[in-house]
Design a protein around this motif. Structure first.
Motif, PDB file in Angstrom:
ATOM      1  N   ALA B  71      16.536 -16.822  34.732  1.00 38.74           N
ATOM      2  CA  ALA B  71      15.529 -17.375  33.827  1.00 38.74           C
ATOM      3  C   ALA B  71      15.534 -18.902  33.905  1.00 38.74           C
ATOM      4  O   ALA B  71      14.486 -19.543  33.981  1.00 38.74           O
ATOM      5  N   LYS B  72      16.746 -19.480  33.903  1.00 34.90           N
ATOM      6  CA  LYS B  72      16.850 -20.944  33.975  1.00 34.90           C
ATOM      7  C   LYS B  72      16.349 -21.441  35.327  1.00 34.90           C
ATOM      8  O   LYS B  72      15.758 -22.516  35.429  1.00 34.90           O
ATOM      9  N   LEU B  73      16.630 -20.659  36.398  1.00 35.20           N
ATOM     10  CA  LEU B  73      16.187 -21.061  37.736  1.00 35.20           C
ATOM     11  C   LEU B  73      14.665 -21.019  37.797  1.00 35.20           C
ATOM     12  O   LEU B  73      14.016 -21.944  38.306  1.00 35.20           O
ATOM     13  N   ALA B  74      14.102 -19.942  37.236  1.00 31.73           N
ATOM     14  CA  ALA B  74      12.646 -19.814  37.230  1.00 31.73           C
ATOM     15  C   ALA B  74      12.033 -20.945  36.420  1.00 31.73           C
ATOM     16  O   ALA B  74      10.957 -21.457  36.753  1.00 31.73           O
ATOM     17  N   SER B  75      12.735 -21.356  35.368  1.00 29.97           N
ATOM     18  CA  SER B  75      12.248 -22.463  34.553  1.00 29.97           C
ATOM     19  C   SER B  75      12.201 -23.745  35.377  1.00 29.97           C
ATOM     20  O   SER B  75      11.212 -24.487  35.343  1.00 29.97           O
ATOM     21  N   SER B  76      13.243 -23.993  36.175  1.00 33.44           N
ATOM     22  CA  SER B  76      13.205 -25.231  36.959  1.00 33.44           C
ATOM     23  C   SER B  76      12.146 -25.164  38.060  1.00 33.44           C
ATOM     24  O   SER B  76      11.605 -26.186  38.468  1.00 33.44           O
ATOM     25  N   LEU B  77      11.821 -23.955  38.513  1.00 31.20           N
ATOM     26  CA  LEU B  77      10.783 -23.838  39.548  1.00 31.20           C
ATOM     27  C   LEU B  77       9.377 -23.989  38.983  1.00 31.20           C
ATOM     28  O   LEU B  77       8.464 -24.422  39.689  1.00 31.20           O
ATOM     29  N   THR B  78       9.189 -23.583  37.723  1.00 31.51           N
ATOM     30  CA  THR B  78       7.811 -23.466  37.241  1.00 31.51           C
ATOM     31  C   THR B  78       7.435 -24.371  36.068  1.00 31.51           C
ATOM     32  O   THR B  78       6.259 -24.461  35.727  1.00 31.51           O
ATOM     33  N   ALA B  79       8.416 -25.033  35.448  1.00 37.31           N
ATOM     34  CA  ALA B  79       8.100 -25.805  34.246  1.00 37.31           C
ATOM     35  C   ALA B  79       7.008 -26.833  34.533  1.00 37.31           C
ATOM     36  O   ALA B  79       6.076 -27.015  33.756  1.00 37.31           O
ATOM     37  N   LYS B  80       7.127 -27.513  35.668  1.00 37.87           N
ATOM     38  CA  LYS B  80       6.059 -28.422  36.097  1.00 37.87           C
ATOM     39  C   LYS B  80       5.331 -27.726  37.235  1.00 37.87           C
ATOM     40  O   LYS B  80       5.979 -27.287  38.182  1.00 37.87           O
ATOM     41  N   PRO B  81       4.002 -27.624  37.191  1.00 35.98           N
ATOM     42  CA  PRO B  81       3.291 -26.898  38.235  1.00 35.98           C
ATOM     43  C   PRO B  81       3.561 -27.509  39.614  1.00 35.98           C
ATOM     44  O   PRO B  81       3.492 -28.727  39.778  1.00 35.98           O
ATOM     45  N   SER B  82       3.901 -26.661  40.586  1.00 37.86           N
ATOM     46  CA  SER B  82       4.168 -27.162  41.930  1.00 37.86           C
ATOM     47  C   SER B  82       2.940 -26.965  42.803  1.00 37.86           C
ATOM     48  O   SER B  82       2.874 -27.425  43.930  1.00 37.86           O
ATOM     49  N   GLY B  83       1.950 -26.238  42.283  1.00 37.23           N
ATOM     50  CA  GLY B  83       0.762 -25.955  43.064  1.00 37.23           C
ATOM     51  C   GLY B  83       0.984 -24.829  44.061  1.00 37.23           C
ATOM     52  O   GLY B  83       0.090 -24.486  44.826  1.00 37.23           O
TER      53      GLY B  83
END
Lengths: 141, 376
Positions: B71-83
Motif C-alpha cells: 500500500a505504501k509502495l503504491a502510494s509512492s507510485l501514484t500520489a503524484k500523477p506520473s502520467g
C-alpha cells in the motif's frame, strides 16, 4: 483516612465553557476545586493525546466543555470534538476507563449555573466510583 | 460484470503462466508498468516495478510472504500523477490499506489497474525464507492451502492472517483467483470495465464459470471469522486494563518500527519524533521525582494508545506491525481490537469502499447525541 478527592482535568473552550466558569465565579457560584481547568481555544482542538496523557498521569476524570452544536466560534469544531470523543471513548473503554470518567458537555457562555451543576455532578460521580484504576495500579506497583 | 477465465498450468509452471499474462499487458500497452512480487537474485521475494515485457520471468506473486505492505509502495507510485498507467498486483489487506490512503489523498487509483490476488495468508519473513530452503514454493503452499492446511514444518501463517476474514479483495479491476480453483488451474476474473479491457488484451475469453469459488470462499471466511471472534474475545478478557496493556507492551523499546511498517500510519512526520517528545534532563528528573523512579524510554503505552486513536478507523489487520517488531510484542490483536471497536462505533470498515467517508472527516449537527446526553 480522609475522603477521596478526585482530580479532574477539564479542557474548556475559551468562547463558551471557560467563560461560563468565569461567570460562575463572578456570580459566586461555588464549584468543587477538583476540577482543574485548562483553557483551550476550542473543544475541537483537544487532541486525544491530551486526554490519554491526563489519564496515564493519574487523572480520575477528564471533562471537555464545548459550545452547543451550532454555536461554535469556529463553526464546527465542537462537532469534530464529539466524533473524536466517541472514538476515543471506545478505545479507553477497553482498558477500564469508562464513559463515567470521560465526559463531553455543552455549556454556553451564559450557563454559569450549568457549569456548577456539571462540575458538582462529575465530582460526585467520580467520588462514588473511586480513584482511577490507573492510579491505583501505579500505586500498587 | 464479473467474468471468469480458467487458466491451467503444468507442475512448476504457475509463475510462467502468470508471467505470460503480465507480458501481454506490457506488450499490448495496457499498462506502462507492473508492480508485482518478484524473486530477487538473492532468493528473497520483493515487489518489483517491471516496465520491460521481456523481464517478467521472475514474477512470484503467490509466494506466501509480504516483506513490505505494498500500500505504501503504491502510494509512492501514484500520489503524484506520473502520467503512466501502472498495474498493481496486491493482496486484499494491501488494497484495503491503499483505499484508505486514497481517501487521505496519499494515493490515486486513476491510472492504475488493480490486480487483486487471492490470499491464503503469509509467513513471517524469516519463517518463509527458512521454509523456502526446505523446498516450499508458491505452488506447494497453494496446494496445501486449498486443501485447508497452511502449516508446514511446524511453521504457520502469521497470527494476523489466521484471523483475516478478507482473503479476497472487494475492490479490484482483476482478480487472480485460487480459492475454489481446481488443482493445476487458476482463474482470472475481471471485475470492472478496466479489468475487462485488460483481460481481452491478455487474450482471455472470460467465458468460464465461477466453479466452486463461492462455496470455498464462504467456508474459508467463516473459519477465519470464528478464529477472529475467539482471539478478540480472548484479548478483551485478558487485556482489559492499562496495567494489562502496559504488560502486553512491556518489551517495547520505542523503536517505532510498527508505525514505519504500518501501511495506514498516515502522518508525514510522527509526533513522537518531534520536539514535543524531546525532553530535557530536568524534565525527566522532575517526572522521576513524582514516584521516585521513571521507566525509560518513556511514553511507551502513550505511543501505542495514540496510534490506536490515529489508525483505529483505518487498520486493516495486515499484521505488519507484529512482523516488524524486534521484540515480539503482541501488536496485531491490540490494533485489530482497537480497529474493531472504532470501526463498529461508526459503522465503518477500513478499505471496504472508496465512497465511504472516513469517520473523523465528516460530522453532523444531529448525530451522536448520546456522547453528551444533552438536548437543548
Amino acid at each position: 483516612m480522609s475522603e477521596f478527592e478526585p482530580q479532574i482535568v477539564a479542557f474548556f473552550c475559551n468562547w463558551c465553557t471557560f467563560t461560563a466558569a468565569d461567570l460562575a465565579g463572578t456570580s459566586r457560584l461555588a464549584y468543587p476545586p477538583n476540577i482543574k481547568i485548562v483553557r483551550v481555544m476550542c473543544s475541537g482542538m483537544v487532541d486525544p493525546k491530551y486526554v490519554i496523557k491526563a489519564f496515564l498521569n493519574g487523572a480520575d476524570g477528564v471533562l471537555i466543555g464545548g459550545c452547543w452544536p451550532g454555536d461554535c466560534h469556529y463553526i464546527n469544531g465542537n462537532l469534530k470534538a464529539r466524533r473524536r470523543v466517541a472514538h476515543l471513548t471506545e478505545i479507553l473503554k477497553q482498558y477500564g476507563i469508562g464513559e463515567d470518567r470521560f465526559w463531553l458537555r455543552w455549556i454556553a457562555a451564559s450557563e454559569g449555573t450549568m457549569l456548577q451543576e456539571v462540575a458538582n455532578e462529575m465530582t460526585e460521580k467520580i467520588k462514588a466510583i473511586g480513584p482511577s484504576p490507573i492510579k491505583t495500579q501505579q500505586e500498587a506497583a | 460484470m464479473s467474468n471468469f477465465t480458467t487458466v491451467s498450468y503444468k507442475k512448476d509452471e504457475l509463475n510462467k503462466e502468470l508471467a505470460k499474462l503480465f507480458t501481454a499487458l506490457l506488450e499490448q500497452k495496457t499498462v506502462d508498468g507492473i508492480m508485482v512480487p518478484c524473486r530477487q537474485p538473492s532468493g528473497t521475494v520483493m515487489q518489483t516495478l517491471i516496465t520491460d515485457p521481456a523481464q517478467t520471468a521472475q514474477v512470484d506473486p503467490f509466494a506466501p510472504v509480504v516483506p513490505v505492505s505494498s500500500a505504501k509502495l503504491a502510494s509512492s507510485l501514484t500520489a503524484k500523477p506520473s502520467g503512466k498507467k501502472i498495474a498493481l498486483v496486491m493482496r486484499s489487506c494491501e488494497i484495503r490499506a491503499l483505499i484508505e490512503l486514497v481517501k487521505l489523498n496519499q494515493a490515486n487509483l486513476d491510472d492504475t489497474l488493480l490486480i487483486a490476488q487471492d490470499c491464503f495468508g503469509r509467513f513471517e519473513n524469516n519463517d518463509f525464507y527458512a521454509l523456502q530452503e526446505s523446498g516450499l514454493t508458491a505452488e506447494s503452499f497453494l496446494q496445501a492451502a486449498q486443501g485447508g492446511t497452511t502449516a508446514t514444518d511446524g511453521k504457520d501463517i502469521t497470527e494476523a492472517c489466521s484471523v483475516c476474514e478478507h482473503p479476497v479483495s472487494a475492490n479490484a479491476d482483476i482478480r487472480l483467483c485460487l480459492i475454489g480453483a481446481d488443482a493445476g488451474t487458476f482463474v482470472v476474473e475481471s471485475v470492472s470495465e478496466k479489468g475487462e479491457k485488460a483481460i481481452s488484451d491478455m487474450g482471455l475469453s472470460g467465458s468460464d464459470s465461477e466453479g466452486k469459488r463461492a462455496d470455498a470462499l464462504k467456508t474459508l471466511v467463516a473459519a477465519r471469522q470464528e478464529a477472529f471472534n475467539q482471539k478478540f474475545t480472548e484479548y478483551q478478557e485478558n487485556i482489559n486494563s492499562f496495567q494489562a496493556l502496559e504488560e502486553n507492551m512491556a518489551k517495547c523499546v520505542n523503536c517505532y518500527n510498527c508505525r514505519v511498517s504500518c501501511p495506514v500510519c498516515y502522518c508525514k512526520e510522527c509526533v513522537f519524533v518531534t520536539d514535543t517528545f524531546r525532553h530535557d534532563g530536568e524534565q525527566f528528573l522532575g517526572w522521576a521525582q513524582h514516584k521516585g523512579n521513571l521507566k525509560m524510554p518513556t511514553d511507551t503505552v502513550f505511543y501505542h494508545m495514540t496510534r490506536m486513536t490515529h489508525i483505529g478507523n483505518f487498520c486493516v489487520g495486515c499484521g505488519q506491525c507484529t512482523s516488524a517488531c524486534p521484540n515480539d510484542v503482541n501488536l496485531t490483536m491490540a490494533f485489530r481490537s482497537a480497529a474493531k471497536v472504532s470501526q463498529d462505533r461508526f459503522d465503518y470498515e477500513a478499505g471496504r469502499s472508496l465512497d465511504e467517508a472516513q469517520p473523523l472527516t465528516v460530522f453532523h449537527d444531529d448525530e451522536l447525541v448520546e456522547v453528551t446526553g444533552q438536548v437543548k
